[in-house]
Write an enzyme that holds these catalytic residues in place. Sequence first.
Site, short mmCIF file in Angstrom:
data_model
loop_
_atom_site.label_atom_id
_atom_site.label_comp_id
_atom_site.label_asym_id
_atom_site.label_seq_id
_atom_site.Cartn_x
_atom_site.Cartn_y
_atom_site.Cartn_z
N SER A 49 -37.57 78.86 -82.85
CA SER A 49 -38.29 79.75 -81.95
C SER A 49 -37.28 80.29 -80.94
O SER A 49 -36.51 79.51 -80.37
CB SER A 49 -39.42 79.00 -81.24
OG SER A 49 -40.20 79.90 -80.49
N GLU A 50 -37.27 81.61 -80.73
CA GLU A 50 -36.16 82.20 -79.97
C GLU A 50 -36.12 81.75 -78.51
O GLU A 50 -35.10 81.91 -77.85
CB GLU A 50 -36.18 83.73 -80.06
CG GLU A 50 -37.45 84.42 -79.60
CD GLU A 50 -38.37 84.73 -80.77
OE1 GLU A 50 -38.46 83.89 -81.70
OE2 GLU A 50 -39.00 85.81 -80.75
N ASN A 51 -37.21 81.17 -78.02
CA ASN A 51 -37.17 80.68 -76.64
C ASN A 51 -36.57 79.27 -76.55
O ASN A 51 -36.78 78.59 -75.57
CB ASN A 51 -38.57 80.71 -76.02
CG ASN A 51 -39.60 79.97 -76.83
OD1 ASN A 51 -39.63 80.05 -78.05
ND2 ASN A 51 -40.44 79.21 -76.16
N SER A 91 -29.67 80.34 -78.37
CA SER A 91 -30.70 80.68 -79.34
C SER A 91 -30.38 82.00 -80.03
O SER A 91 -30.53 82.13 -81.25
CB SER A 91 -32.05 80.77 -78.63
OG SER A 91 -33.08 81.00 -79.56
#
Lengths: 225, 222
Positions: A49-51, A91
């Site tokens: 997840s990019e966060n 990320s």
Amino acid sequence: MTAAKLTRAQVAWRIAQDIPDGAVVNLGIGAPVMVADYLPADREIVIHSENGILGMGPTPPAGEEDPDLINAGKQPVTLLAGGSYFNHTDSFAMIRGGHLDCCVLGAFQVAQNGDLANWSTGDNARPPGVGGAMDLAVGAKRVLVMTDHCTRDGSPKLLEVCTYPLTGRGVVDRVYTDLAVIDIADGRFVVREMVAGLDADGLEALTGAPLDFADGCGVLSAAIG
Amino acid sequence: MIDKQVHDFDAALAGVGDGATMMVSGFGAAGAPQDLMEAILDRGWRDLVVISNNAGEGERGLAQLIRAGRVRKVVCSFPTSSNAEYVRDAWARGALELEIVPQGTLSERIRAAGAGIGGFYTRTSVGTPLAEGKEQRCFDGVDYVLEPPLRAGFAFVRARLADRWGNLTYNKSARNFGPSMAMAADVTVVQVDRVVGLGEIDPEQVVTPGIFVDRVIEVAAT
């Protein structure tokens, strides 16, 4: 005979079957998130997840949500054993640096050369927003698109040339729609699978670009209702 | 003696005023320094320029500042969260300027500023409207866009633990932009749940070393 159109869940199931054991995948906000529900249980697949999450797990039980543990759609999630947290810069180094095996993105339009438009319809009455889509589009080793074959008003979303502002140029590898699985190869749409009840002419009539059909083009179906 | 802990918001916000440029950590509400934003709201400052992934979200923090008309411009990747009608309203009225930057480019521009990098080339946004007007260069047959570093006068960051040297740990996905933003501002102010004694944070677990932090304010988590 009418086309045996897939539901969105069935498209998600079909995409999940193509994600191999050991893959690291990012599932875009919206419908692509559903792919996680259908990943085969006998494969170990790591969701990014990019966060700042690798090894993202499912939605927690009611009452166990943690506001500090959310997915890119800002919904509460969990972390699997082996998972990790990291900052945004790392990320997106994972994303841009080619470390993700694939991502699944939604689309407004896909062109036969692999151009993707999924962030703006050019409507100036609404504020713009792109999130991480442009980074995912250029960075993931394989870019899979999950979309309805046509818009709600019946216009084709697979086109010779995108008319909306692009998210990425020549980035899409494969498109999964409610009617077909279509590869992009050498600037052409190549149909790999098509639902029952539809023939080549029928699919082409719903597509805004010429189609090639792979040798042994199969029937697109899903093993879920 | 080094003691970066401050004990009230006046000390935490010293130097902030009308027209301040400020980075605000957080992805949605996770990692957002809501109490610092509310202290800024209370002080009435206007024409703020904010750098943050979203233009606030929900009811608290940056969302309140935008609702109150205190923010002139937001540099962000995604201002239109599902519950951010106030952004649409302010933008449609012409009261709020939005500059959209792809999320990874936003994060890397901030990191570049903090790391003394004068700019960098990325494939992200090539061929899109967000690359228009930017220098492009081809390396090994692949097109890249030149992106400049992004600095601010202040960075407002949320972390979990700090010590008086400003060493920080975060909580889960609330880490997000905090470590990069802490590097990229003239003054970095961190809202933490708890200040612990020097040496109590395992050095192997420090995520942001204190060199990047100027002020720490403890606000007990609610």
